[in-house]
Design an enzyme around this catalytic site. Structure first.
Site, PDB file in Angstrom:
ATOM      1  N   SER A  97      -3.526   0.328 -18.414  1.00 29.74           N
ATOM      2  CA  SER A  97      -4.573   0.364 -17.393  1.00 29.74           C
ATOM      3  C   SER A  97      -4.516   1.685 -16.629  1.00 29.74           C
ATOM      4  O   SER A  97      -5.546   2.255 -16.270  1.00 29.74           O
ATOM      5  CB  SER A  97      -4.386  -0.771 -16.383  1.00 29.74           C
ATOM      6  OG  SER A  97      -4.966  -1.944 -16.883  1.00 29.74           O
ATOM      7  N   HIS A 103       0.826  -1.211   0.000  1.00 32.08           N
ATOM      8  CA  HIS A 103       0.000   0.000   0.000  1.00 32.08           C
ATOM      9  C   HIS A 103       0.856   1.256   0.000  1.00 32.08           C
ATOM     10  O   HIS A 103       0.385   2.318   0.383  1.00 32.08           O
ATOM     11  CB  HIS A 103      -0.918  -0.009   1.233  1.00 32.08           C
ATOM     12  CG  HIS A 103      -1.878  -1.163   1.237  1.00 32.08           C
ATOM     13  ND1 HIS A 103      -1.785  -2.209   2.118  1.00 32.08           N
ATOM     14  CD2 HIS A 103      -2.926  -1.443   0.438  1.00 32.08           C
ATOM     15  CE1 HIS A 103      -2.751  -3.094   1.869  1.00 32.08           C
ATOM     16  NE2 HIS A 103      -3.449  -2.653   0.858  1.00 32.08           N
ATOM     17  N   HIS A 104       2.112   1.144  -0.448  1.00 34.43           N
ATOM     18  CA  HIS A 104       2.957   2.349  -0.446  1.00 34.43           C
ATOM     19  C   HIS A 104       2.419   3.394  -1.414  1.00 34.43           C
ATOM     20  O   HIS A 104       2.720   4.567  -1.293  1.00 34.43           O
ATOM     21  CB  HIS A 104       4.409   1.995  -0.780  1.00 34.43           C
ATOM     22  CG  HIS A 104       4.624   1.630  -2.214  1.00 34.43           C
ATOM     23  ND1 HIS A 104       4.177   0.448  -2.750  1.00 34.43           N
ATOM     24  CD2 HIS A 104       5.189   2.307  -3.242  1.00 34.43           C
ATOM     25  CE1 HIS A 104       4.488   0.412  -4.028  1.00 34.43           C
ATOM     26  NE2 HIS A 104       5.095   1.521  -4.356  1.00 34.43           N
ATOM     27  N   LYS A 158      -3.437  -8.690  -6.682  1.00 40.26           N
ATOM     28  CA  LYS A 158      -3.848  -9.722  -7.648  1.00 40.26           C
ATOM     29  C   LYS A 158      -5.053 -10.457  -7.085  1.00 40.26           C
ATOM     30  O   LYS A 158      -5.182 -10.632  -5.877  1.00 40.26           O
ATOM     31  CB  LYS A 158      -2.706 -10.731  -7.876  1.00 40.26           C
ATOM     32  CG  LYS A 158      -2.812 -11.452  -9.199  1.00 40.26           C
ATOM     33  CD  LYS A 158      -2.393 -10.549 -10.335  1.00 40.26           C
ATOM     34  CE  LYS A 158      -2.361 -11.217 -11.661  1.00 40.26           C
ATOM     35  NZ  LYS A 158      -1.745 -10.348 -12.685  1.00 40.26           N
ATOM     36  N   LYS A 171      -3.206  -2.401  -7.581  1.00 40.06           N
ATOM     37  CA  LYS A 171      -3.642  -2.733  -8.939  1.00 40.06           C
ATOM     38  C   LYS A 171      -3.180  -4.124  -9.316  1.00 40.06           C
ATOM     39  O   LYS A 171      -2.038  -4.492  -9.020  1.00 40.06           O
ATOM     40  CB  LYS A 171      -2.993  -1.697  -9.887  1.00 40.06           C
ATOM     41  CG  LYS A 171      -3.440  -1.771 -11.310  1.00 40.06           C
ATOM     42  CD  LYS A 171      -4.609  -0.853 -11.545  1.00 40.06           C
ATOM     43  CE  LYS A 171      -5.245  -1.038 -12.893  1.00 40.06           C
ATOM     44  NZ  LYS A 171      -6.006  -2.274 -13.034  1.00 40.06           N
ATOM     45  N   LYS A 173       6.421  -4.361 -10.676  1.00 41.14           N
ATOM     46  CA  LYS A 173       6.117  -3.991 -12.063  1.00 41.14           C
ATOM     47  C   LYS A 173       5.687  -2.528 -12.152  1.00 41.14           C
ATOM     48  O   LYS A 173       6.165  -1.774 -12.993  1.00 41.14           O
ATOM     49  CB  LYS A 173       4.978  -4.910 -12.545  1.00 41.14           C
ATOM     50  CG  LYS A 173       4.829  -5.001 -14.020  1.00 41.14           C
ATOM     51  CD  LYS A 173       3.737  -5.998 -14.380  1.00 41.14           C
ATOM     52  CE  LYS A 173       4.099  -7.410 -13.984  1.00 41.14           C
ATOM     53  NZ  LYS A 173       3.079  -8.387 -14.406  1.00 41.14           N
TER      54      LYS A 173
HETATM   55  P1  NAD Z   1      -5.379 -15.803 -21.771  1.00 39.20           P
HETATM   56  O1  NAD Z   1      -6.317 -16.555 -20.938  1.00 39.20           O
HETATM   57  O2  NAD Z   1      -5.899 -14.773 -22.707  1.00 39.20           O
HETATM   58  O3  NAD Z   1      -4.477 -16.784 -22.660  1.00 39.20           O
HETATM   59  C1  NAD Z   1      -3.725 -17.851 -22.166  1.00 39.20           C
HETATM   60  C2  NAD Z   1      -3.506 -18.821 -23.333  1.00 39.20           C
HETATM   61  O4  NAD Z   1      -2.580 -19.827 -22.921  1.00 39.20           O
HETATM   62  C3  NAD Z   1      -4.787 -19.510 -23.781  1.00 39.20           C
HETATM   63  O5  NAD Z   1      -4.880 -19.428 -25.193  1.00 39.20           O
HETATM   64  C4  NAD Z   1      -4.577 -20.954 -23.317  1.00 39.20           C
HETATM   65  O6  NAD Z   1      -5.219 -21.904 -24.129  1.00 39.20           O
HETATM   66  C5  NAD Z   1      -3.073 -21.063 -23.422  1.00 39.20           C
HETATM   67  N1  NAD Z   1      -2.490 -22.163 -22.643  1.00 39.20           N
HETATM   68  C6  NAD Z   1      -2.947 -22.749 -21.513  1.00 39.20           C
HETATM   69  N2  NAD Z   1      -2.110 -23.744 -21.142  1.00 39.20           N
HETATM   70  C7  NAD Z   1      -1.133 -23.784 -22.071  1.00 39.20           C
HETATM   71  C8  NAD Z   1       0.006 -24.607 -22.271  1.00 39.20           C
HETATM   72  N3  NAD Z   1       0.309 -25.593 -21.429  1.00 39.20           N
HETATM   73  N4  NAD Z   1       0.797 -24.364 -23.335  1.00 39.20           N
HETATM   74  C9  NAD Z   1       0.518 -23.381 -24.204  1.00 39.20           C
HETATM   75  N5  NAD Z   1      -0.559 -22.587 -24.086  1.00 39.20           N
HETATM   76  C10 NAD Z   1      -1.366 -22.779 -23.029  1.00 39.20           C
HETATM   77  O7  NAD Z   1      -4.303 -15.166 -20.731  1.00 39.20           O
HETATM   78  P2  NAD Z   1      -3.406 -13.901 -20.957  1.00 39.20           P
HETATM   79  O8  NAD Z   1      -4.124 -12.706 -20.464  1.00 39.20           O
HETATM   80  O9  NAD Z   1      -2.821 -13.929 -22.342  1.00 39.20           O
HETATM   81  O10 NAD Z   1      -2.239 -14.168 -19.874  1.00 39.20           O
HETATM   82  C11 NAD Z   1      -1.111 -14.989 -20.175  1.00 39.20           C
HETATM   83  C12 NAD Z   1       0.007 -14.694 -19.186  1.00 39.20           C
HETATM   84  O11 NAD Z   1       0.338 -13.306 -19.255  1.00 39.20           O
HETATM   85  C13 NAD Z   1      -0.335 -14.959 -17.721  1.00 39.20           C
HETATM   86  O12 NAD Z   1       0.845 -15.360 -17.067  1.00 39.20           O
HETATM   87  C14 NAD Z   1      -0.743 -13.592 -17.207  1.00 39.20           C
HETATM   88  O13 NAD Z   1      -0.560 -13.476 -15.794  1.00 39.20           O
HETATM   89  C15 NAD Z   1       0.243 -12.726 -17.961  1.00 39.20           C
HETATM   90  N6  NAD Z   1      -0.171 -11.329 -18.085  1.00 39.20           N
HETATM   91  C16 NAD Z   1      -1.343 -10.964 -18.679  1.00 39.20           C
HETATM   92  C17 NAD Z   1      -1.665  -9.618 -18.807  1.00 39.20           C
HETATM   93  C18 NAD Z   1      -2.898  -9.158 -19.540  1.00 39.20           C
HETATM   94  O14 NAD Z   1      -3.024  -7.935 -19.761  1.00 39.20           O
HETATM   95  N7  NAD Z   1      -3.782 -10.020 -19.968  1.00 39.20           N
HETATM   96  C19 NAD Z   1      -0.805  -8.646 -18.282  1.00 39.20           C
HETATM   97  C20 NAD Z   1       0.381  -9.053 -17.677  1.00 39.20           C
HETATM   98  C21 NAD Z   1       0.682 -10.404 -17.585  1.00 39.20           C
END
Ligand code: NAD
Length: 469
Positions: free
Chosen positions: A362, A64-65, A106, A70, A94
């Site tokens: 965001s 909470h700094h 989160k 977010k 981040k």
């Molecule tokens: P998403 O749900 O849109 O997509 C994830 C994809 O990974 C899906 O297509 C799924 O089928 C696939 N998947 C699942 N298991 C798999 C495997 N074993 N091998 C290959 N593909 C597999 O999720 P996202 O939003 O793209 O998030 C993906 C990563 O990015 C997560 O670690 C998330 O924390 C990180 N992230 C997302 C955001 C964001 O803005 N969405 C921001 C920062 C970090």
């Protein structure tokens, strides 16, 4: 790919390694490191068939700094308290790294969204929002969720609608969550922001000749062979921008396997094939690779894990052939694997920096919601008129006639999406340069440098509050 019971420990090991490069008091370092609050919820869902299921969910606020905190909400069976706390921790660092004035948080709902109807998912999301609201774990100045693995704009629309019905401050209600549809107060460019940021981050990294020379590579994205794991929001957009930037996508992996073609795969054609057939497998001209894990070991210049955490471990790290591992997902490389890859000379672009495009945009969305004005609304026409005056003056002095269509293209003022993308590009480039500078000064890898940068910024924020000396 399973959840990592000790994901939080992994993140804390990375923190400890970086903390040794700072001279902050032990107590302050401990305060920066620990997760401030975790709210665990269990609530009932009445399913469409009348049966009742108990749903487990969490919201962790790591620091909470700065307020609000977010972080996204993950919808996955693998979600647990440890994972949510670890991801919240990464969010704090981040935000600090990309100079976004938020603490880290989160959320997680322990479900496989594919097992529920849309109506059930809506009930789950609305009830989760209600539970957060009732314990003051959501609000524009308190804690602002966003999409993560398994959730998207649809869920964010349900959240803002539920929050609006509960709050007595309708003026700021839209800013309670980001990643919303445009019609609900979203910002243009948010959907693709994380993947686009991944591209900008990699592009900045490969622009430095010293780093590339050391690995026998040339500078620039052009011609770099790339493998991407996960074609969801982040992976698909990263693939799209990497391809547009000239990279050759040789391998693409999804949950049911992977495809490989050393000549390159066209991302749009692969996505169309998945839409038609239900899988990326059996893509014309490509070889099927049995598992997604095997795809990580394909020969390539850049490997982009963009699915879940813990996919590169001490077991498979020695077999990774990529020269650069670009962490689009959160925590795809375990601490042990990190050490092995670094020893082997692999350049790791860390998640705390590389996937910060989502939270950066965001932040822009949150600002837009609080100011109630679309970016570019005040300046677009003004810019266009002044650009036109300059172009006309030049054209007159050179005696040339510029057709109306060309004039429009030359003079157009920046629209919301242009400003968002420009802000994102600037953020990713300058944040990378800050990390690189620290890495060079301290003689560390990029992840340690990124953590050092984050620790220092959070420490400064505490000092400004007058809590610590
Ligand atoms: P998403 O749900 O849109 O997509 C994830 C994809 O990974 C899906 O297509 C799924 O089928 C696939 N998947 C699942 N298991 C798999 C495997 N074993 N091998 C290959 N593909 C597999 O999720 P996202 O939003 O793209 O998030 C993906 C990563 O990015 C997560 O670690 C998330 O924390 C990180 N992230 C997302 C955001 C964001 O803005 N969405 C921001 C920062 C970090």
């Amino acid at each position: 790919m399973s959840s990592h019971p000790n994901f939080l420990t992994q993140v804390q090991r990375m923190f400890a390694k970086a903390a040794d490069f700072t001279d902050h008091p032990k107590g302050l370092l401990r305060q920066i490191n620990i997760c401030n609050s975790v709210y665990k919820i269990e609530f009932p869902l009445v399913c469409d068939d009348g049966s009742i299921k108990v749903i487990k969910a969490w919201r962790a606020e790591h620091s909470h700094h700065k307020l609000p905190t977010k972080g996204g909400i993950r919808f996955a069976m693998s979600v647990n308290e440890d994972e949510v706390a670890a991801l919240a921790t990464l969010m704090t660092y981040k935000c600090a790294i990309v100079n976004v004035p938020f603490g880290g948080a989160k959320g997680g709902i322990q479900i496989n969204p594919k097992d529920f109807s849309e109506a059930e998912l809506e009930r789950i999301t609305r009830r989760y929002t209600y539970e957060l609201f009732s314990k003051n774990f959501i609000g524009p100045g308190v804690d602002v969720p966003a999409p993560d693995y398994g959730s998207g704009a649809r869920e964010m629309a349900w959240i803002v609608d539920t929050y609006r019905s509960l709050t007595d401050d309708p003026l700021t209600a839209q800013a309670c969550v980001t990643g919303k549809p445009i019609a609900q107060g979203g910002v243009r460019g948010r959907t693709e922001a994380t993947g686009r940021g991944v591209y900008y981050g990699i592009r900045e990294c490969v622009s430095f000749a010293d780093e590339m020379d050391r690995r026998g590579m040339t500078t620039g994205i052009e011609g770099k062979t790339t493998v991407i794991q996960g074609l969801g929001n982040v992976g698909y957009h990263a693939a799209k921008y990497m391809q547009e930037g000239g990279a050759i996508l040789v391998g693409l992996a999804e949950h049911d396997g992977a495809i490989y073609n050393p000549e390159g795969l066209d991302i749009e054609a692969v996505v169309a094939h998945r839409k038609a057939s239900g899988s990326i497998l059996d893509f014309p001209g490509a070889t099927n690779v049995e598992t997604s894990a095997e795809a990580l070991e394909l020969p390539c210049d850049i490997l982009i894990p963009a699915a879940l955490e813990g996919v590169i471990t001490a077991e498979n790290a020695p077999r990774i052939k990529a020269k650069i591992v670009a962490e689009a997902a959160n925590g795809p490389v375990t601490a042990d694997a990190d050490a092995i890859l670094l020893k082997r000379g692999v350049l790791i672009i860390p998640d705390v920096f590389l996937n910060a495009g989502g939270v950066t945009v965001s932040y822009f969305e949150w600002l837009k919601n609080l100011s109630h004005v679309r970016f570019g609304r005040m300046s677009k026409r003004f810019e266009q008129a002044s650009n036109e005056r300059i172009v006309r003056a030049l054209a007159n002095s050179m005696n040339i006639d510029i057709p109306a269509e060309e004039m429009l293209a030359l003079t157009a003022g920046a629209d919301e999406v242009d400003l968002v993308n420009s802000g994102l590009e600037e953020t990713m480039a300058t944040s990378y340069q800050e990390i690189r500078e620290i890495a060079l000064n301290k003689g560390t890898d990029l992840r340690t440098a990124a953590f050092v940068n984050a620790i220092n910024k959070v420490a400064v924020a505490y000092a400004e509050m007058g809590i610590f000396p």
